[in-house]
Design an enzyme around this catalytic site. Structure first.
Site, PDB file in Angstrom:
ATOM      1  N   SER A   1      79.719 -38.541  -6.675  1.00  0.00           N
ATOM      2  CA  SER A   1      78.463 -37.589  -5.961  1.00  0.00           C
ATOM      3  C   SER A   1      78.276 -37.569  -4.210  1.00  0.00           C
ATOM      4  O   SER A   1      78.243 -38.951  -3.980  1.00  0.00           O
ATOM      5  CB  SER A   1      77.339 -37.901  -7.155  1.00  0.00           C
TER       6      SER A   1
ATOM      7  N   TYR B   1      74.142 -46.937  -9.847  1.00  0.00           N
ATOM      8  CA  TYR B   1      74.806 -45.999  -9.904  1.00  0.00           C
ATOM      9  C   TYR B   1      75.737 -44.953  -9.062  1.00  0.00           C
ATOM     10  O   TYR B   1      76.770 -44.943  -9.339  1.00  0.00           O
ATOM     11  CB  TYR B   1      73.484 -44.926 -10.691  1.00  0.00           C
TER      12      TYR B   1
ATOM     13  N   LYS C   1      79.756 -44.957  -8.666  1.00  0.00           N
ATOM     14  CA  LYS C   1      80.616 -43.578  -8.165  1.00  0.00           C
ATOM     15  C   LYS C   1      81.484 -43.972  -6.761  1.00  0.00           C
ATOM     16  O   LYS C   1      83.297 -43.821  -6.910  1.00  0.00           O
ATOM     17  CB  LYS C   1      79.083 -42.721  -7.604  1.00  0.00           C
TER      18      LYS C   1
HETATM   19  P1  NAD Z   1      74.961 -35.735 -18.674  1.00  0.00           P
HETATM   20  O1  NAD Z   1      74.398 -36.882 -18.554  1.00  0.00           O
HETATM   21  O2  NAD Z   1      74.363 -34.474 -19.413  1.00  0.00           O
HETATM   22  O3  NAD Z   1      76.396 -35.360 -18.993  1.00  0.00           O
HETATM   23  C1  NAD Z   1      76.954 -37.043 -19.586  1.00  0.00           C
HETATM   24  C2  NAD Z   1      77.825 -36.977 -20.709  1.00  0.00           C
HETATM   25  O4  NAD Z   1      78.228 -38.674 -20.963  1.00  0.00           O
HETATM   26  C3  NAD Z   1      77.200 -37.122 -22.315  1.00  0.00           C
HETATM   27  O5  NAD Z   1      76.916 -36.084 -22.475  1.00  0.00           O
HETATM   28  C4  NAD Z   1      77.337 -38.571 -22.142  1.00  0.00           C
HETATM   29  O6  NAD Z   1      76.796 -38.847 -23.639  1.00  0.00           O
HETATM   30  C5  NAD Z   1      78.472 -38.502 -22.476  1.00  0.00           C
HETATM   31  N1  NAD Z   1      78.244 -40.403 -22.106  1.00  0.00           N
HETATM   32  C6  NAD Z   1      77.827 -41.262 -21.208  1.00  0.00           C
HETATM   33  N2  NAD Z   1      78.355 -42.643 -22.018  1.00  0.00           N
HETATM   34  C7  NAD Z   1      79.672 -42.437 -22.408  1.00  0.00           C
HETATM   35  C8  NAD Z   1      81.143 -43.041 -22.908  1.00  0.00           C
HETATM   36  N3  NAD Z   1      80.460 -44.540 -22.636  1.00  0.00           N
HETATM   37  N4  NAD Z   1      81.787 -42.387 -23.517  1.00  0.00           N
HETATM   38  C9  NAD Z   1      81.530 -40.932 -24.063  1.00  0.00           C
HETATM   39  N5  NAD Z   1      80.170 -39.991 -23.914  1.00  0.00           N
HETATM   40  C10 NAD Z   1      79.227 -40.535 -22.287  1.00  0.00           C
HETATM   41  O7  NAD Z   1      75.549 -35.566 -16.914  1.00  0.00           O
HETATM   42  P2  NAD Z   1      75.662 -34.585 -16.124  1.00  0.00           P
HETATM   43  O8  NAD Z   1      74.336 -33.785 -15.502  1.00  0.00           O
HETATM   44  O9  NAD Z   1      76.656 -33.464 -16.855  1.00  0.00           O
HETATM   45  O10 NAD Z   1      76.528 -35.112 -15.022  1.00  0.00           O
HETATM   46  C11 NAD Z   1      77.698 -35.379 -15.441  1.00  0.00           C
HETATM   47  C12 NAD Z   1      79.288 -36.193 -14.526  1.00  0.00           C
HETATM   48  O11 NAD Z   1      78.613 -35.656 -13.204  1.00  0.00           O
HETATM   49  C13 NAD Z   1      78.086 -37.686 -14.352  1.00  0.00           C
HETATM   50  O12 NAD Z   1      79.240 -38.850 -14.251  1.00  0.00           O
HETATM   51  C14 NAD Z   1      76.758 -37.762 -13.584  1.00  0.00           C
HETATM   52  O13 NAD Z   1      76.619 -39.144 -12.920  1.00  0.00           O
HETATM   53  C15 NAD Z   1      78.471 -36.223 -12.544  1.00  0.00           C
HETATM   54  N6  NAD Z   1      77.005 -36.624 -11.641  1.00  0.00           N
HETATM   55  C16 NAD Z   1      75.682 -35.637 -12.321  1.00  0.00           C
HETATM   56  C17 NAD Z   1      75.022 -34.906 -10.799  1.00  0.00           C
HETATM   57  C18 NAD Z   1      73.784 -34.328 -11.568  1.00  0.00           C
HETATM   58  O14 NAD Z   1      72.922 -33.799 -10.640  1.00  0.00           O
HETATM   59  N7  NAD Z   1      73.571 -34.039 -12.605  1.00  0.00           N
HETATM   60  C19 NAD Z   1      74.890 -35.323  -9.684  1.00  0.00           C
HETATM   61  C20 NAD Z   1      76.323 -35.787  -9.410  1.00  0.00           C
HETATM   62  C21 NAD Z   1      76.575 -36.558 -10.332  1.00  0.00           C
HETATM   63  C1  UD1 Z   2      69.250 -37.476  -7.574  1.00  0.00           C
HETATM   64  C2  UD1 Z   2      69.497 -38.906  -7.189  1.00  0.00           C
HETATM   65  C3  UD1 Z   2      71.310 -38.536  -7.220  1.00  0.00           C
HETATM   66  C4  UD1 Z   2      71.820 -37.818  -8.168  1.00  0.00           C
HETATM   67  C5  UD1 Z   2      70.715 -36.621  -8.452  1.00  0.00           C
HETATM   68  C6  UD1 Z   2      71.220 -35.981  -9.243  1.00  0.00           C
HETATM   69  C7  UD1 Z   2      68.345 -40.671  -5.452  1.00  0.00           C
HETATM   70  C8  UD1 Z   2      67.635 -41.554  -4.459  1.00  0.00           C
HETATM   71  N1  UD1 Z   2      69.536 -39.735  -5.740  1.00  0.00           N
HETATM   72  O1  UD1 Z   2      68.950 -37.210  -6.272  1.00  0.00           O
HETATM   73  O2  UD1 Z   2      71.842 -40.347  -6.789  1.00  0.00           O
HETATM   74  O3  UD1 Z   2      72.936 -37.833  -7.662  1.00  0.00           O
HETATM   75  O4  UD1 Z   2      69.052 -37.619  -8.362  1.00  0.00           O
HETATM   76  O5  UD1 Z   2      71.280 -36.672 -10.767  1.00  0.00           O
HETATM   77  O6  UD1 Z   2      66.695 -40.754  -6.481  1.00  0.00           O
HETATM   78  N2  UD1 Z   2      61.282 -34.756  -6.558  1.00  0.00           N
HETATM   79  C9  UD1 Z   2      59.705 -34.070  -6.096  1.00  0.00           C
HETATM   80  N3  UD1 Z   2      58.833 -34.515  -7.237  1.00  0.00           N
HETATM   81  C10 UD1 Z   2      59.800 -34.910  -8.752  1.00  0.00           C
HETATM   82  C11 UD1 Z   2      61.214 -35.760  -8.049  1.00  0.00           C
HETATM   83  C12 UD1 Z   2      61.663 -34.934  -7.008  1.00  0.00           C
HETATM   84  O7  UD1 Z   2      59.088 -34.186  -5.334  1.00  0.00           O
HETATM   85  O8  UD1 Z   2      59.022 -35.180  -9.945  1.00  0.00           O
HETATM   86  C13 UD1 Z   2      62.086 -34.332  -5.092  1.00  0.00           C
HETATM   87  C14 UD1 Z   2      62.628 -36.261  -4.347  1.00  0.00           C
HETATM   88  O9  UD1 Z   2      61.317 -36.846  -3.854  1.00  0.00           O
HETATM   89  C15 UD1 Z   2      63.487 -35.368  -3.300  1.00  0.00           C
HETATM   90  C16 UD1 Z   2      63.709 -33.984  -4.263  1.00  0.00           C
HETATM   91  O10 UD1 Z   2      62.733 -33.757  -4.568  1.00  0.00           O
HETATM   92  O11 UD1 Z   2      63.645 -35.234  -2.329  1.00  0.00           O
HETATM   93  C17 UD1 Z   2      65.253 -33.761  -5.094  1.00  0.00           C
HETATM   94  O12 UD1 Z   2      65.130 -35.379  -5.626  1.00  0.00           O
HETATM   95  P1  UD1 Z   2      66.137 -34.819  -7.270  1.00  0.00           P
HETATM   96  O13 UD1 Z   2      66.234 -33.591  -7.786  1.00  0.00           O
HETATM   97  O14 UD1 Z   2      65.346 -36.429  -8.106  1.00  0.00           O
HETATM   98  O15 UD1 Z   2      67.272 -35.323  -6.960  1.00  0.00           O
HETATM   99  P2  UD1 Z   2      67.990 -36.104  -5.729  1.00  0.00           P
HETATM  100  O16 UD1 Z   2      66.976 -37.025  -5.075  1.00  0.00           O
HETATM  101  O17 UD1 Z   2      68.429 -35.084  -4.366  1.00  0.00           O
END
Ligand code: NAD
Ligand code: UD1
Length: 340
Positions: A124, A151, A155
């Site tokens: 991330s 969290y 990573k």
């Molecule tokens: P998500 O929660 O939808 O998917 C994660 C999946 O992992 C889920 O289906 C959950 O059931 C499974 N899981 C969790 N712990 C487990 C375990 N111990 N054993 C087996 N399965 C398990 O999340 P996502 O948004 O699809 O994210 C996927 C990956 O990308 C994550 O590692 C997350 O940290 C990373 N990531 C996500 C974002 C984002 O904004 N969504 C941003 C940066 C990184």
């Molecule tokens: C967040 C996490 C980041 C993670 C990412 C994806 C933090 C500080 N960072 O990113 O580590 O990888 O999610 O899961 O939590 N906002 C509003 N109203 C809301 C929600 C959000 O104004 O109800 C604003 C936030 O202040 C931010 C922007 O929208 O400025 C994006 O927020 P969000 O979608 O939560 O993502 P990040 O904070 O960038």
């Protein structure tokens, strides 16, 4: 080529399974369904006309993982499985360290045992923490003291562990993909993000306001030093992100050792830009309230995605309009997500 996708039933995982199947890969999914349900995979099968082998197994269950490796003999792993709620990780850090760190160590041990040494890891932009410039490049130094949550530290710790493993044993090939802010859904509206309870992230929250499940949007801070006072982020379409994983697998087949790529568009949008674009997509104005800043938020950051373009041939193609339209299609077709 057969790919094991951990966390494949989740938001990014399900979209990636779809792109892998369409590109001709065989797909095996391991997921404990903690934050997802099997319906997402059924829909991917329907959309592609192809089968997924699904194992409801936890990363903490080593014997269960070994059985999967014996039976399926995957050749590479894309590792999404993990917990991802930033706020929750500050309240119960040990749960995050156990699931994300112990889970990943178990997976790596099983991979080593079965001689599977190609891994794509979901990292991330959070690993960059605070930097002098908001335009983040892969060369910037990362340090756990600059990362704002447990969290985020999981990573960074996993990234560091993988660097050490690759340095010690050159037969490992690993891609660390640093995602910026993935949003959107598949254009069919059949798969998308399905958060349980009140969403923490901006776009899922806005989508719930648009279908009337939540009252109004809270804009966290309008006094930042940005053009409209609200925070700026690099939002990217989840389908572009999914395609990035397929490109990373192609790269790992060239045996590059450890590689790191930002996956983002390189463009920043403010909170108000995103809300406006969502209002255009759903055709109505959405109630919003200016609220205090959220602790830990940075005013502005975005990716420099040039390295992924040069070395993977990957570039985000979809803009903010499609991101919001596709989210709205998914949300309006599935007001309760995958649950009936
Ligand atoms: P998500 O929660 O939808 O998917 C994660 C999946 O992992 C889920 O289906 C959950 O059931 C499974 N899981 C969790 N712990 C487990 C375990 N111990 N054993 C087996 N399965 C398990 O999340 P996502 O948004 O699809 O994210 C996927 C990956 O990308 C994550 O590692 C997350 O940290 C990373 N990531 C996500 C974002 C984002 O904004 N969504 C941003 C940066 C990184
Ligand atoms: C967040 C996490 C980041 C993670 C990412 C994806 C933090 C500080 N960072 O990113 O580590 O990888 O999610 O899961 O939590 N906002 C509003 N109203 C809301 C929600 C959000 O104004 O109800 C604003 C936030 O202040 C931010 C922007 O929208 O400025 C994006 O927020 P969000 O979608 O939560 O993502 P990040 O904070 O960038």
């Amino acid at each position: 080529m057969k790919i094991l996708v951990t966390g494949g039933a989740g938001y990014i995982g399900s979209h990636t399974c779809l792109e892998l199947l369409n590109a001709g890969y065989e797909v095996v999914v391991l997921d404990n369904l903690y934050n997802s349900c099997e319906e997402s995979l059924k829909r991917v099968e329907k959309l592609t006309g192809k089968k997924i082998s699904f194992y409801e197994v936890d990363l903490l269950d080593v014997a269960g993982m070994e059985k999967l490796f014996e039976a399926e003999k995957p050749e590479a792993v894309i590792h999404f499985a993990g917990l991802k709620a930033v706020g929750e990780s500050c309240k119960v850090p040990l749960k995050y360290f156990t699931n994300n760190l112990s889970g990943t160590i178990n997976l790596l041990n099983v991979m080593e045992k079965y001689n599977v040494k190609k891994l794509v890891f979901s990292s991330s932009a959070t690993v960059y923490g605070v930097q002098e410039s908001p335009a983040y490049t892969e060369e910037m130094k990362t340090s756990s003291t600059a990362v704002s949550s447990p969290y985020g530290r999981t990573k960074l710790m996993i990234e560091d562990m993988l660097k050490d493993i690759c340095a010690a044993d050159p037969s490992w090939n690993v891609a660390l993909l640093r995602y910026f802010n993935p949003i959107g859904a598949h254009e069919s509206g059949e798969i998308g993000e399905d958060p349980q309870g009140i969403p923490n992230n901006l776009v899922p929250y806005v989508a719930k306001v648009a279908i009337g499940e939540l009252d109004h949007i809270n804009v966290f801070g309008d006094d930042y030093e940005t053009p409209d006072g609200t925070c700026i982020r690099d939002y990217l379409h989840v389908v572009d992100l999914a395609i990035g994983h397929e490109k990373a697998i192609v790269k790992l087949n060239e045996e590059p050792g450890l590689v790191i790529y930002n996956l983002g568009t390189g463009k920043g949008y403010s909170v108000l830009d995103v809300i406006k674009s969502f209002e255009d997509a759903c055709g109505k104005e959405l109630p919003k309230v200016m609220a205090p800043r959220r602790a830990g938020d940075l005013p502005e950051y975005f990716s420099v995605p040039a390295k992924a373009e040069k070395e993977l041939g990957w570039k985000a193609e979809r803009g903010i309009k499609e991101m919001c339209e596709d989210t709205w299609r998914w949300q309006s077709k599935n007001p309760k997500g995958y649950r009936k």
